[in-house]
Scaffold this active site. Structure first.
Site, PDB file in Angstrom:
ATOM      1  N   GLY A  94      28.320  18.610 112.719  1.00  0.00           N
ATOM      2  CA  GLY A  94      29.378  17.751 112.186  1.00  0.00           C
ATOM      3  C   GLY A  94      29.798  16.707 113.197  1.00  0.00           C
ATOM      4  O   GLY A  94      28.971  16.214 113.973  1.00  0.00           O
ATOM      5  N   SER A  95      31.099  16.412 113.206  1.00  0.00           N
ATOM      6  CA  SER A  95      31.603  15.309 114.035  1.00  0.00           C
ATOM      7  C   SER A  95      31.723  15.715 115.503  1.00  0.00           C
ATOM      8  O   SER A  95      31.827  16.905 115.824  1.00  0.00           O
ATOM      9  CB  SER A  95      32.980  14.885 113.527  1.00  0.00           C
ATOM     10  OG  SER A  95      33.905  15.937 113.730  1.00  0.00           O
ATOM     11  N   GLU A 101      28.963   6.196 116.767  1.00  0.00           N
ATOM     12  CA  GLU A 101      28.224   6.402 115.525  1.00  0.00           C
ATOM     13  C   GLU A 101      29.036   5.865 114.342  1.00  0.00           C
ATOM     14  O   GLU A 101      30.211   6.174 114.202  1.00  0.00           O
ATOM     15  CB  GLU A 101      27.977   7.909 115.330  1.00  0.00           C
ATOM     16  CG  GLU A 101      27.218   8.243 114.053  1.00  0.00           C
ATOM     17  CD  GLU A 101      27.088   9.761 113.830  1.00  0.00           C
ATOM     18  OE1 GLU A 101      25.993  10.208 113.521  1.00  0.00           O
ATOM     19  OE2 GLU A 101      28.101  10.486 113.963  1.00  0.00           O
ATOM     20  N   LYS A 112      31.680  29.604 107.878  1.00  0.00           N
ATOM     21  CA  LYS A 112      32.879  28.869 107.469  1.00  0.00           C
ATOM     22  C   LYS A 112      32.302  27.757 106.601  1.00  0.00           C
ATOM     23  O   LYS A 112      31.696  26.805 107.102  1.00  0.00           O
ATOM     24  CB  LYS A 112      33.577  28.322 108.714  1.00  0.00           C
ATOM     25  CG  LYS A 112      35.036  27.920 108.515  1.00  0.00           C
ATOM     26  CD  LYS A 112      35.196  26.774 107.573  1.00  0.00           C
ATOM     27  CE  LYS A 112      36.298  25.848 107.973  1.00  0.00           C
ATOM     28  NZ  LYS A 112      36.291  24.625 107.161  1.00  0.00           N
ATOM     29  N   GLU A 125      25.809  20.530 117.020  1.00  0.00           N
ATOM     30  CA  GLU A 125      24.966  19.337 116.877  1.00  0.00           C
ATOM     31  C   GLU A 125      25.873  18.269 116.300  1.00  0.00           C
ATOM     32  O   GLU A 125      26.443  18.444 115.221  1.00  0.00           O
ATOM     33  CB  GLU A 125      23.792  19.685 115.942  1.00  0.00           C
ATOM     34  CG  GLU A 125      22.674  18.691 116.001  1.00  0.00           C
ATOM     35  CD  GLU A 125      22.491  18.027 114.692  1.00  0.00           C
ATOM     36  OE1 GLU A 125      22.990  16.893 114.558  1.00  0.00           O
ATOM     37  OE2 GLU A 125      21.869  18.625 113.802  1.00  0.00           O
ATOM     38  N   CYS A 178      21.769  12.758 110.707  1.00  0.00           N
ATOM     39  CA  CYS A 178      22.067  12.708 112.141  1.00  0.00           C
ATOM     40  C   CYS A 178      21.011  11.902 112.891  1.00  0.00           C
ATOM     41  O   CYS A 178      21.236  11.470 114.016  1.00  0.00           O
ATOM     42  CB  CYS A 178      22.162  14.118 112.701  1.00  0.00           C
ATOM     43  SG  CYS A 178      20.870  15.189 112.119  1.00  0.00           S
TER      44      CYS A 178
END
Ligand code: NAP
Length: 507
Positions: free
Chosen positions: A239-240, A391, A183, A263, A300
């Site tokens: 991602g988030s 974050e 995706k 992650e 990250c």
């Protein structure tokens, strides 16, 4: 040439009517190509083709999958400047970063090719039969790893190559014998399409089944449809926390739950002892200013949280860190949405009680350029306010000044799971370093001594993952050859005749 279409089992297809464009964040304007979102019918075609391909792809000798992975690397390199230019116009990242990330992606593909060229990676184990064992005989047992099935990979916004279409998740899943449906991340759909075309060429040249790879354009619904599909057997995501958690919950609610290796967020705590600050505070400040702002803070592993025990040198260290950080030229962020997220979360954190902004880049910046921020707060305020633990994705870092070592340990022990934890110390430190490391390693996937967390080496000893919410399963890594273990499961063969055993279990 970029068509804006989806890649469905080796063919480029654009049956849908919903389009979108990527954005050049440096120019703050749309790029010309209109990308067509995949229809439900195209998603079904991609997954069915992956399912069919799995039947043959999983049985190919490792050397054939290795040839495919090496061919993907070759075809990516053959895209040459077109890939680099598309990457930079869609991400705002500089050309040097594009070239470096392409090199890393090619290295990952070739590393997995080397890994699966033989079957040692399957951790084959053998237990010989003991027919005369008393009181019961023991059967011949042989264990190996087999692939799970079609894997859906969500491309990462912050790594358009190395964690996207032919990135680490795709390379490791293809190496394991799993077809992949990507995706693609809507922020760099052109980069994804170019890489998808390289994968299609590589698949044709090396005789792979057509359904071994597809790439889907689309929004949240496309992701939901893919993860819900009964023929999809695992998911890779970067991602988030919101996105990763939503997909994890969705996969868990399926009639047949499947693993989601997501992650997600991390603030990567760095403990800097007062002794280290007193001996080399200015050097640490300079090094950390570079790490906080590297890649506009969009890593990250960005050091978002610095912890120390307050003494007479703390204030001047914090001022020096702020001075060095805001002296570095502001850089462009990946996308207007990432920039607005940075501004919003930064404002939320810095408006909390007790938080002081020590340095922030001032003046009018170009659109989508980020103003770096160094803030500070006391240990007590940090402990009291969970909002300070979130974050802030970008060039932002918060220095927490603890009143003593006990408070420092209390903070470390209370942190959410993290990808990394760093200790900056001296050999003759007064703090109990062993106790700090013990607390830290319990909350993170990688502990670093006297270094910076940014920069993730791709090698077997790397651990890139950590307790939730750094990742959804801290037992696995998203980087390095061991990441292949996410896409396989063990199977034992008991009392089997040689003729029915897989080749690598014979003998
Ligand atoms: P994201 O919003 O989590 O999106 C990642 C991918 O997942 C996109 O393809 C997105 O599709 C899809 N997605 C998101 N939520 C979904 C849901 N509920 N169901 C199905 N699919 C879903 O991450 P992002 O776009 O990369 O960046 C947004 C923020 O995430 C950043 O500002 C940052 O705070 C954080 N982030 C953190 C890291 C890290 O390494 N710590 C890395 C990247 C991003 P759509 O785009 O179509 O929504």
């Amino acid at each position: 040439m970029i068509t804006g279409k989806n890649c469905i089992a080796g063919d480029f297809s654009g049956k849908g009517s919903v389009g979108f464009k990527t954005i050049n964040p440096k120019l703050n304007s749309e790029n010309p190509t209109t990308f067509v979102e995949a229809t439900k019918e195209e998603i079904e075609e991609a997954v069915s083709a992956a399912w069919d391909a799995f039947k043959t792809y999983r049985k190919l000798p490792g050397a054939k999958r290795a040839a495919f992975l090496n061919a993907i690397a070759d075809e990516m390199l053959a895209l040459d400047q077109e890939l680099v230019d598309t990457y930079t116009t869609e991400s705002g990242l500089p050309e040097g970063r594009a070239v470096g990330e392409r090199g890393r992606t090619v290295f990952q593909l070739r590393t997995f090719a080397e890994l699966v060229a033989n079957d040692d990676w399957r951790e084959n184990t053998f237990d010989a039969a003991q027919p005369d064992r008393k009181p019961l005989p023991k059967d011949d047992l042989r264990k190996t790893m087999i692939p799970l099935g079609p894997v859906v990979v969500f491309g990462a916004s912050n790594f358009p190559l190395a964690y996207s279409t032919a990135g680490g998740d795709t390379a490791s899943a293809l190496a394991a014998g799993c077809p992949v449906i990507v995706k693609s991340h809507p922020m760099h759909a052109g980069t994804s399409e170019l890489v998808a075309s390289a994968i299609v060429k590589a698949a044709e040249k090396t005789g792979m089944p057509k359904g071994v790879f597809s790439s889907i354009n689309g929004g949240i619904q496309a992701g939901v449809d893919l993860v819900s599909h009964p023929k999809v057997k695992a998911v890779g995501f970067t991602g988030s926390i919101g996105g990763g958690r939503a997909l994890f919950d969705l996969a868990a609610k399926r009639e047949e739950p499947i693993p989601v290796f997501a992650e997600m967020g991390s603030i990567n705590p760095v403990i800097i002892t007062p002794n280290a600050i007193s001996k080399r505070g200015n050097e640490i400040a300079k090094t950390y200013a570079g790490s906080i702002t590297l890649g506009t803070g969009q890593f990250c592993t960005n050091p978002g949280l610095l912890l120390t025990v307050k003494d007479g040198n703390t204030e001047s260290f914090v001022n020096e860190l702020a001075k060095e950080t805001i002296a570095l030229d502001p850089q462009c962020m990946l996308h207007p949405n990432i920039k607005s997220g940075y501004d919003k979360k930064g404002a939320d954190v810095t408006s909390q009680t007790g938080v002081e902004v020590v340095g922030k880049v001032s003046g009018t910046l170009e659109p989508n350029y980020a103003a770096s921020v160094v803030a500070t707060v006391s240990g007590a305020e940090f402990l009291d306010n969970p909002k300070l633990h979130q974050e802030v994705f970008g060039p932002f870092s918060m220095v927490v000044q603890c009143k003593d070592e006990t408070e420092l340990l209390q903070i470390i022990e209370g942190l959410e799971g993290q990808l990394t934890g760093t200790l900056i110390a001296e050999d003759d430190d007064a703090l109990d370093l062993a106790e700090i490391v013990d607390a830290l390693q319990n909350r993170v996937g990688r502990v670093i001594y006297n270094g910076v967390p940014t920069g993730v080496e791709v090698c077997p000893s790397m651990q890139h993952g950590g307790p939730y919410p750094a990742s959804t399963d801290s037992r696995f890594t998203a980087v390095g050859i061991h990441s292949i273990k996410r896409w396989v499961r063990p199977v034992s063969y008991q009392s089997f005749p040689q003729s029915l055993l897989p080749e690598h279990l014979k003998g």
